[in-house]
Design a protein around this motif. Structure first.
Motif, PDB file in Angstrom:
ATOM      1  N   PRO A   1      44.258  35.611  30.649  1.00 50.69           N
ATOM      2  CA  PRO A   1      43.504  35.895  29.352  1.00 50.69           C
ATOM      3  C   PRO A   1      43.420  37.261  29.041  1.00 50.69           C
ATOM      4  N   GLY A   2      43.453  37.709  27.514  1.00 53.45           N
ATOM      5  CA  GLY A   2      43.511  39.015  27.386  1.00 53.45           C
ATOM      6  C   GLY A   2      41.876  39.517  27.283  1.00 53.45           C
ATOM      7  N   GLU A   3      42.119  40.972  26.906  1.00 51.33           N
ATOM      8  CA  GLU A   3      40.766  41.694  26.908  1.00 51.33           C
ATOM      9  C   GLU A   3      39.850  40.981  25.803  1.00 51.33           C
ATOM     10  N   GLU A   4      38.632  41.125  25.740  1.00 50.62           N
ATOM     11  CA  GLU A   4      37.702  40.476  24.682  1.00 50.62           C
ATOM     12  C   GLU A   4      38.509  40.875  23.241  1.00 50.62           C
ATOM     13  N   GLY A   5      38.547  39.507  22.577  1.00 51.13           N
ATOM     14  CA  GLY A   5      39.227  39.671  21.202  1.00 51.13           C
ATOM     15  C   GLY A   5      40.660  39.755  21.057  1.00 51.13           C
ATOM     16  N   GLU A   6      41.383  39.734  22.463  1.00 53.11           N
ATOM     17  CA  GLU A   6      42.767  40.068  22.413  1.00 53.11           C
ATOM     18  C   GLU A   6      43.396  38.563  22.873  1.00 53.11           C
ATOM     19  N   PRO A   7      44.817  38.099  22.592  1.00 56.55           N
ATOM     20  CA  PRO A   7      44.993  37.123  22.854  1.00 56.55           C
ATOM     21  C   PRO A   7      45.725  37.168  24.376  1.00 56.55           C
ATOM     22  N   PRO A   8      45.971  36.026  25.052  1.00 55.38           N
ATOM     23  CA  PRO A   8      46.477  35.881  26.430  1.00 55.38           C
ATOM     24  C   PRO A   8      47.683  36.709  26.458  1.00 55.38           C
ATOM     25  N   ARG A   9      47.967  36.978  27.516  1.00 59.68           N
ATOM     26  CA  ARG A   9      49.531  37.803  27.988  1.00 59.68           C
ATOM     27  C   ARG A   9      50.018  37.037  29.001  1.00 59.68           C
ATOM     28  N   ARG A  10      51.522  37.347  29.106  1.00 64.16           N
ATOM     29  CA  ARG A  10      52.214  36.901  30.405  1.00 64.16           C
ATOM     30  C   ARG A  10      52.389  38.250  31.051  1.00 64.16           C
ATOM     31  N   TRP A  11      51.749  37.997  32.469  1.00 63.26           N
ATOM     32  CA  TRP A  11      52.116  39.019  33.515  1.00 63.26           C
ATOM     33  C   TRP A  11      53.263  38.729  34.293  1.00 63.26           C
ATOM     34  N   THR A  12      53.945  39.669  34.610  1.00 67.65           N
ATOM     35  CA  THR A  12      55.270  39.477  35.333  1.00 67.65           C
ATOM     36  C   THR A  12      55.348  40.520  36.480  1.00 67.65           C
ATOM     37  N   ILE A  13      55.807  40.159  37.745  1.00 67.95           N
ATOM     38  CA  ILE A  13      56.131  41.031  38.890  1.00 67.95           C
ATOM     39  C   ILE A  13      57.390  40.590  39.174  1.00 67.95           C
ATOM     40  N   ARG A  14      58.308  41.873  39.804  1.00 68.43           N
ATOM     41  CA  ARG A  14      59.241  41.535  40.246  1.00 68.43           C
ATOM     42  C   ARG A  14      59.642  42.286  41.816  1.00 68.43           C
ATOM     43  N   GLN A  15      60.803  42.269  42.231  1.00 67.95           N
ATOM     44  CA  GLN A  15      60.842  42.355  43.709  1.00 67.95           C
ATOM     45  C   GLN A  15      60.454  43.790  44.239  1.00 67.95           C
ATOM     46  N   ASP A  16      60.396  44.847  43.322  1.00 68.91           N
ATOM     47  CA  ASP A  16      60.015  46.229  43.864  1.00 68.91           C
ATOM     48  C   ASP A  16      58.851  46.419  43.273  1.00 68.91           C
ATOM     49  N   SER A  17      57.914  45.451  43.116  1.00 66.73           N
ATOM     50  CA  SER A  17      56.272  45.233  42.707  1.00 66.73           C
ATOM     51  C   SER A  17      56.232  46.028  41.213  1.00 66.73           C
ATOM     52  N   LEU A  18      57.210  45.978  40.319  1.00 64.59           N
ATOM     53  CA  LEU A  18      56.707  46.599  39.096  1.00 64.59           C
ATOM     54  C   LEU A  18      56.093  45.329  38.319  1.00 64.59           C
ATOM     55  N   LEU A  19      54.807  45.514  37.838  1.00 64.74           N
ATOM     56  CA  LEU A  19      53.841  44.780  37.191  1.00 64.74           C
ATOM     57  C   LEU A  19      53.922  45.081  35.664  1.00 64.74           C
ATOM     58  N   THR A  20      54.325  44.073  34.792  1.00 67.02           N
ATOM     59  CA  THR A  20      54.021  44.309  33.359  1.00 67.02           C
ATOM     60  C   THR A  20      53.571  42.957  32.622  1.00 67.02           C
ATOM     61  N   SER A  21      53.234  43.506  31.461  1.00 71.73           N
ATOM     62  CA  SER A  21      52.791  42.332  30.660  1.00 71.73           C
ATOM     63  C   SER A  21      53.401  42.212  29.301  1.00 71.73           C
ATOM     64  N   GLY A  22      53.355  41.147  28.552  1.00 75.70           N
ATOM     65  CA  GLY A  22      53.868  41.103  27.373  1.00 75.70           C
ATOM     66  C   GLY A  22      53.464  39.764  26.568  1.00 75.70           C
ATOM     67  N   PRO A  23      53.541  39.648  25.358  1.00 77.69           N
ATOM     68  CA  PRO A  23      53.079  38.240  24.645  1.00 77.69           C
ATOM     69  C   PRO A  23      53.213  37.066  25.344  1.00 77.69           C
ATOM     70  N   ALA A  24      52.282  36.116  25.348  1.00 72.26           N
ATOM     71  CA  ALA A  24      52.365  35.096  26.323  1.00 72.26           C
ATOM     72  C   ALA A  24      53.453  34.247  25.555  1.00 72.26           C
ATOM     73  N   SER A  25      54.260  33.500  26.347  1.00 72.26           N
ATOM     74  CA  SER A  25      55.098  32.642  25.808  1.00 72.26           C
ATOM     75  C   SER A  25      55.503  31.472  26.834  1.00 72.26           C
TER      76      SER A  25
END
Length: 352
Positions: A328-352
């Motif tokens: 879920p996104g913040e209040e009033g915001e759409p959901p987002r896709r959260w992604t982690i990779r092997q060096d623990s970098l954590l990012t988010s972008g539009p849900a798809s």
């Protein structure tokens, strides 16, 4: 750059693999300062009026260890130029030895600040200060567990710090009450390695934590000395679960507010459960790679059930993997896709 001995001191003292469950992170609303703040260490300025203290610090490992011997608290505020941090440290014997900028300050008793503006675990800041008002500023490209490095040459132009000692510094003949710290970090510097607005917008979240290093001491010929063969205590605002401050995913959640102090309640991050799940995958992948020499290609191989998560994905790449879920996104915001990779970098972008 840090020397090898310095890096050895900075590396986690506990095993990095298979950590205990993630402790619940602390949350704090950082309000705009209601008045001016003079950096003198006294914490009596109009800008601190109504600004709440954090919870009292606990052991870095959390509830599995006893409460600290001395109380420590912090508070945060901000204006258009600075992010303000104050701390109060109860201490019956205030002492320090290091006077050179960028010394390894935690060799003394100290207070430490850790800031990850965008909460992605990479490109975060660390600042340490002792009772002599000697500072050490450094930037981490990524956590030590993922190869670092720490950039000791990074500086904070315009930084303001002050210490006030309630007692007598480096005088073993009496007892003190403690010491307090004020820090003003310019947004112009904190903005260097993040896309987050600086100063923040109302409702923005940053990952922040504070640590206090405390050494057991003895008095020899009137001077303070560390007790031999005893490691330091690490007391923190938001518990890490392990003796390692360089796990940004376990830092506290600071919610910035433009409203008057005390008028806005902290709102938990709706994406926090998804972030924690992805870090569980990250830890499992490290263990799997150590055992099999490759990363797992599915949640099933890791022994992790992704049921209950929206659109879970795990894909291997040329040099590692990515794992993601929709949260879920913040209040009033759409959901987002959260992604982690092997060096623990954590990012988010539009849900798809």
């Amino acid at each position: 750059m840090l020397t090898l001995p310095m890096l050895a001191l900075l590396l986690p003292a506990s095993p990095a693999d298979d950590p205990p469950p993630v402790p619940e992170p602390r949350g704090y609303v950082a309000s705009r300062a209601p008045g001016p703040i003079t950096i003198d260490g006294l914490l009596d300025d109009p800008g601190w009026e109504g600004i709440p203290w954090t919870e009292t610090f606990v052991d870095i490992e959390g509830d599995v260890k006893p409460l600290p011997r001395f109380q420590t608290r912090a508070k945060m505020a901000w204006d258009d130029r600075f992010f303000y941090i104050a701390a109060d440290l109860e201490e019956p014997h205030v002492w320090g030895t290091l006077t050179e900028h960028d010394s390894v300050i935690f060799r003394d008793n100290d207070f430490e600040v850790f800031i990850d503006p965008d909460g992605d675990n990479h490109q975060y800041y660390e600042f340490e200060i002792n009772a002599l008002n000697t500072g050490w500023d450094l930037r981490l490209v990524k956590p030590y567990r993922d190869g670092g490095p720490a950039l000791n040459e990074w500086e904070i132009p315009g930084l303001k710090t002050a210490v006030h000692v309630r007692g007598t510094l480096n005088d073993s003949s009496d007892e003190d009450d403690g010491w307090s710290v004020e820090i003003a970090m310019p947004w112009s510097v904190l903005s260097e390695f993040t896309a987050m607005p600086c100063p923040p917008r109302d409702g923005d979240r940053w990952r922040v934590n504070f640590s206090r290093v405390e050494w057991l001491h003895r008095v020899v010929d009137g001077t303070y000395q560390k007790v031999p063969d005893r490691r330091e205590d690490n007391w923190v605002w938001s518990p890490q679960g392990v003796i390692d401050m360089h796990r940004p995913e376990r830092w506290g959640d600071v919610q910035f507010s433009t409203a008057p102090p005390g008028t806005v309640a902290f709102q938990p991050d709706p994406a926090r459960p998804a972030r924690d799940f992805l870090h569980r995958v990250y830890e499992a992948q490290k263990s799997y790679h150590r055992e099999h020499g490759r990363f797992a290609e599915s949640f099933e191989e890791l022994g992790i059930d992704p049921a209950g998560w929206t659109s879970p994905q795990l894909e291997t790449t040329g040099d590692g993997y990515t794992a993601s879920v929709i949260a879920p996104g913040e209040e009033g915001e759409p959901p987002r896709r959260w992604t982690i990779r092997q060096d623990s970098l954590l990012t988010s972008g539009p849900a798809s």
